[in-house]
Write an enzyme that holds these catalytic residues in place. Structure first.
Site, PDB file in Angstrom:
ATOM      1  N   LYS A  94       5.910  26.037  39.648  1.00 16.25           N
ATOM      2  CA  LYS A  94       6.849  27.112  39.933  1.00 16.25           C
ATOM      3  C   LYS A  94       8.252  26.511  40.028  1.00 16.25           C
ATOM      4  O   LYS A  94       8.411  25.381  40.533  1.00 16.25           O
ATOM      5  CB  LYS A  94       6.457  27.783  41.252  1.00 16.25           C
ATOM      6  CG  LYS A  94       7.212  29.072  41.565  1.00 16.25           C
ATOM      7  CD  LYS A  94       6.680  29.677  42.867  1.00 16.25           C
ATOM      8  CE  LYS A  94       7.349  30.989  43.232  1.00 16.25           C
ATOM      9  NZ  LYS A  94       6.782  31.573  44.459  1.00 16.25           N
ATOM     10  N   SER A 169       5.671  36.286  43.949  1.00 18.16           N
ATOM     11  CA  SER A 169       6.738  35.746  43.143  1.00 18.16           C
ATOM     12  C   SER A 169       6.303  34.634  42.187  1.00 18.16           C
ATOM     13  O   SER A 169       7.062  34.264  41.315  1.00 18.16           O
ATOM     14  CB  SER A 169       7.833  35.196  44.053  1.00 18.16           C
ATOM     15  OG  SER A 169       7.337  34.134  44.842  1.00 18.16           O
ATOM     16  N   SER A 193       2.743  35.337  47.756  1.00 19.10           N
ATOM     17  CA  SER A 193       3.279  35.068  46.412  1.00 19.10           C
ATOM     18  C   SER A 193       2.393  34.237  45.500  1.00 19.10           C
ATOM     19  O   SER A 193       2.719  34.078  44.326  1.00 19.10           O
ATOM     20  CB  SER A 193       4.647  34.382  46.531  1.00 19.10           C
ATOM     21  OG  SER A 193       5.646  35.334  46.791  1.00 19.10           O
TER      22      SER A 193
END
Lengths: 502, 486
Positions: A94, A169, A193
């Site tokens: 990420k 996310s 997330s």
């Protein structure tokens, strides 16, 4: 001109689609070459349309760097020290995890092109175990969002259904795993997330106990809630990834000095005698019937495996969203103060001097959701409001944590709940910020309490993946994985993770 | 109608003192905390506030802070909490300062800064001692039109010592500051140098009618860079406030800057007082938990403090209380004295030399005592040479001056410079004869019985010998040489 990179062998492509352990074994034996795994990963990305104009999974990729590290691994083969548990495995990160050699943008304009001069502890651990970093995945800006639509670099689309969001996310990481580009990706959690996009994309997503994994190098959002998590195709893949990144880190004062068990040993432990708690607050009357149905099927599977399902209650659950949306923005408002245009990242000069520069830089650098949360957080910490909001929220947070302690003290080993209230929704479908916040309704409480939780694919609703959530006591990852392995095996054939795409 | 004069008003002062702790590394990272390195060289991801970096508490800083708190008679809490103080400033990299707020390290201490004429001790309460980190430095005058930032100091560990509003004059404030400096220096907590910024003072001052029990509205004076400036600033600000009150006005709570050149305070342009710092507990650091046993041990290991040392010096070395007072004004000088006194077995001589020659030479050279070229053992050796009559007092002073320049031991200097006492009769006779020959009229008057000229002639001989002649022997020999060979 550079030669076109060679296409990966069919063997490498097959390894990329198979279990991690097989890939690692082949590489250790010399039956596969790490560089071929890198090629296979990039070929797969091309094949599924990972690029900006389609799934938009990555903010940056580094084929050259990845190939170079793969070659170094090959050079290491045969030396005294054996290659680690992720030897030659392509991994995606990420984009809020500090990485050498590639930008770390957090999905934000304010960090466009920013390259960290140091590397996160989790990345060092991955590399030390032979993982090869192929790219940085798209995300909601500063991890604020539940759909990956809040990225300054455009939304990511769900590989299962390109009209739909991958969740967020960590949407890019979930999509990268679901699309078969990598077997393993790192995401981060503040309120769900990792688990929520795992559920939306039909992969496994794990949020460890707060303190289990170092946060050093994870760009902070809500420091008391943040944890790095893993996304994997299978429970076993995820367990191997978790084991590699877990452990105490002297660079993170909130990391815990608790021994890390061998999670994959839980694979064949069986579920006889396990007590599964079914908290009634997570199965409200209005729950999407397709999700309710798949959860019941999962609970039936548990019973068949010899586990006991017990109805339990976590009475303060309904406060978790309001509490979360006070504490997380409060911490974020402070954590994001460093993006001021002074030392790195975007700087917009202003005729209004220093304050003008601060205002212009932050107004142009941050998107609307980040701005909203910084304002919200600033407000709840202000003189005169602190007691009514932040302090009260902290008090309720301890009650939420106590709920979990009580239920686990009552003899429940793990809790089982739906991961999300709905399957993946279409891009642009959720316009109201508060409605979007409700995506985290079943996940945020684990972050508030600091307990580990994971999402496992349990079925689908008209082809859209549905995830079931397993929540365990603090540092109870082993029993959590045990419950996840059992469920995955029981449901095999019912829904095969990652097999839903072309 | 009675005129209200300044004498009818009372000054009320409370002080906030920031002290840099003497650690090798910064408070939350392993960067060097040294003063004076080239700009932005002692920095790392943590003190630059790079995305993703996290603080790790320096335990030596905690130990020094606890030591300071105990030396100031505070109660050290077994649990204290770090908090973020949020504000934007270019030299504050994180956009917040890690400090302590509602749960500080220590509270409720006190200092006795002196006594009133009636022997009542003057005690100043210490509200709290808490830990925090320093900010960087904004450099406004180095580059044209822009401000440069040096982050070497960012993250250096500090303690803030907050006093009660217990001081009633600028002199009391000065006494409090000198005592704090002395104690923290003795405790080995800090270099406490205002010049190097390791001790900084903000002064809160208000005025009220004598006898009033309610405090007046205070102002905070910043930008004071010496203890005497603090005293002058307080007097000036007090006068301003009293003038305001006497004319029927009111004091507004604000930050004042001291302008030393003009000798006046003026309102700070920054709207600092309107800041809402949005304090909240620092989530990156667990609460600071200190074991009671450990706190007690730190307390026991505190080096001897000034009061105790004064008493001991009087007892042990039989020096006078005023001498002891003078010596202990600095930890370094009293330690230097003790080393000299022990090695020379001459405490009286040691007092005189340390407070006289050593103090003057150290001041003149502008160095710290621990960098001073003359080590205590060498000075002790010189005192022994004096006592054993190996050198004269005049020669000793010349030897000392050479020792300051060269760092060489006194015996070597004396040999090289020919400054050992010459008591060899023939050499002395030679010098005396020369002096008598060169000063015929004085010699004649002396021979004629003007004995008061003895001193003048001996002095001339000493001068000729460059101080090496043994004056006792010259005194003995002079009459017989003047009479001439018999």
């Amino acid at each position: 001109m550079k030669a076109q990179p060679a296409r990966a062998s069919a063997a490498a492509a097959k390894l990329l689609a198979g279990p991690l352990t097989e890939c690692v074994a082949c590489i250790r034996e010399g039956a596969a070459i790490p560089a071929d795994m890198v090629s296979a990963s990039f070929d797969r990305a091309d094949e599924v349309g990972a690029g900006k104009d389609a799934l938009n999974i990555f903010i940056s990729t580094d084929r050259e760097g990845a190939t170079e590290s793969a070659k170094q691994l090959t050079a290491h083969l045969g030396r005294a020290e054996p290659l680690g548990n992720l030897a030659g495995v392509p991994v995606a990160l990420k984009d809020n995890i500090a990485t050498l050699g590639m930008p770390t943008t957090c999905g934000s304009r304010i960090l466009e092109g920013y390259v960290s001069p140091y590397e996160a502890t989790v990345v060092r651990r991955l590399r030390a175990n032979g993982a090869v970093i192929v790219g940085k995945t798209n995300m909601d800006e500063f991890a604020m969002g539940s759909s990956t639509e809040n990225s300054a670099y455009g939304p990511t689309r769900n590989p299962v259904d390109i009209r739909r969001v991958p969740g967020g996310s960590s949407g890019g990481s979930a999509a990268a795993v679901a699309a078969g580009i990598v077997r393993l990706a790192l995401g981060s959690e503040t309120g769900g997330s990792v688990r929520q996009p795992a559920s939306f994309c039909g992969v496994v997503g794990v949020k460890p106990t707060y303190g289990r994994v170092s946060r050093y190098g994870l760009v902070a959002f809500g420091s008391s809630l943040d944890q790095v998590g893993v996304l994997g195709r299978t429970v076993e893949d995820a367990s191997i990834g978790m084991e590699v990144i877990s452990g105490c880190d002297p660079l993170d004062s909130t990391s815990a000095d608790v021994p890390v068990p061998r999670y994959e040993l839980e694979k064949n432990a069986g579920l006889k005698g396990l007590v599964i708690g079914k908290p009634r607050e997570y199965f409200p009357d209005g729950l999407d019937p397709r999700i309710a149905q798949e959860c019941e099927r999962a609970l039936d599977a548990y019973r068949e495996l010899g586990a006991t399902v017990r109805d339990v209650s976590l009475p303060h659950t309904s406060y978790s969203i309001p509490v979360y949306y006070i504490i997380a923005p409060a911490e974020a408002s402070s954590n994001l103060a460093r993006f001021d245009g002074v030392r790195y990242g975007l700087r917009v000069l202003s005729e209004r001097g220093l304050n003008g520069m601060y205002e212009e830089t932050r107004a142009r650098g941050f998107g609307p959701e980040v701005t909203r949360r910084v304002l919200l957080g600033t407000y709840v910490l202000s003189a005169g409001y602190y007691d009514a909001y932040y302090k009260k929220a902290q008090a309720v947070r301890t009650l939420i944590a106590q709920d979990f302690r009580d239920v686990f003290a009552s003899g429940v080993d793990v809790l089982f709940t739906p991961t999300t209230p709905t399957p993946a929704f279409e891009l642009g479908a959720v316009k109201d910020a508060y409605e979007m916040y409700l995506s985290d309704i079943f996940t945020a409480s684990a972050n508030l309490a600091g307990v580990p939780a994971m999402s496992v694919p349990i079925g689908d609703a008209a082809g859209l993946p549905i995830g079931g959530q397993i929540i365990a006591p603090h540092f109870g990852e082993s029993v959590m994985f045990r419950a996840a392995f059992g469920l995955e095996r029981a449901l095999a054939g019912n829904f095969v993770p990652g097999e839903q795409d072309a | 109608m009675t005129a209200v004069t300044e004498r009818e008003y009372e000054m009320v002062v409370g002080l906030e003192v920031h002290v840099q702790l003497k650690t090798r590394t910064k408070a939350f990272c392993s960067c060097s905390a040294d003063f004076g390195a080239p700009p932005n060289t002692n920095v790392c991801p943590v003190c630059l506030a790079l995305p993703g970096a996290l603080p790790v508490l320096n335990h030596h800083a905690v130990e020094l802070a606890v030591r300071a708190a105990i030396a100031l008679e505070c109660k050290v809490h077994e649990t204290s909490v770090f908090a973020r103080k949020n504000y934007f400033y270019p030299d504050l990299p994180k956009g917040y300062q890690i400090s302590q707020y509602d749960k500080p390290l220590a509270e409720k201490g006190w200092l006795t800064i002196g006594e009133l004429e009636n022997k009542t001790p003057v005690r100043v309460g210490i509200t709290r001692v808490h830990m925090e980190e320093d900010a960087g430095k904004s450099v406004h005058d180095r580059y044209n039109g822009v401000t440069a930032i040096d982050l070497n100091r960012a993250g250096v560990p500090l303690i803030e010592i907050v006093s009660e509003p217990d001081m009633r004059s600028s002199a009391e404030a000065g006494a409090y500051l000198r005592l704090i400096k002395q104690i923290l220096s003795y405790a080995g907590v800090s270099d406490v140098s205002m010049e190097e910024g390791s001790l900084r003072v903000d002064a809160n001052v208000s005025a009220r009618l004598r006898g009033a029990t309610k405090l007046g509205t205070k102002t905070e004076i910043k930008n004071v860079n010496s203890f005497s400036a603090v005293e002058r600033a307080l007097d000036s600000e007090f006068t301003r406030q009293v003038a305001l009150l006497k004319s029927g006005g009111t004091v507004s709570q604000q930050t004042m800057l001291w302008d030393g050149a003009r000798g006046e305070t003026r309102p700070s342009r920054s709207k600092e007082e309107s800041h809402d710092y949005r304090y909240f507990p620092e989530p990156d650091l667990p609460p600071l938990a200190l074991d009671a046993e450990w706190i007690a041990r730190v307390g026991r290991e505190i080096p001897e403090l000034p009061d105790a040392r004064r008493k001991r010096l009087v007892d042990e070395y039989k020096i006078t209380p005023p001498d002891a007072e003078l010596l202990t004004s600095s930890a370094g000088f009293s330690e230097y004295f003790e080393a000299v006194a022990r090695a020379s077995l001459d405490p009286k001589g040691a007092v005189n030399w340390v407070m006289g020659e050593v103090s003057a030479a150290v001041n003149a050279a502008g160095v710290h005592l621990d960098e001073f070229a003359v080590r205590p053992a060498d000075l002790a050796e010189l005192l022994r040479m004096l006592r054993d009559d190996v050198v004269s007092h005049t020669a000793a002073k010349r030897i000392f001056a050479r020792m300051v320049e060269t760092g060489k031991p006194p015996v070597q200097v004396a040999a090289e410079e020919g400054l050992q006492k010459v008591d060899d009769d023939s050499a002395l006779a030679g010098w005396i004869d020369e002096v008598l020959a060169e000063n015929p009229s004085e010699a004649a008057r002396y021979r004629a019985g003007e004995t008061k000229l003895q001193g003048v002639l001996v002095g001339l001989v000493m001068k000729k010998s460059k101080g090496s002649a043994d004056p006792k022997k010259v005194n003995q020999l002079l009459p017989e040489r003047a009479r001439g060979p018999s």
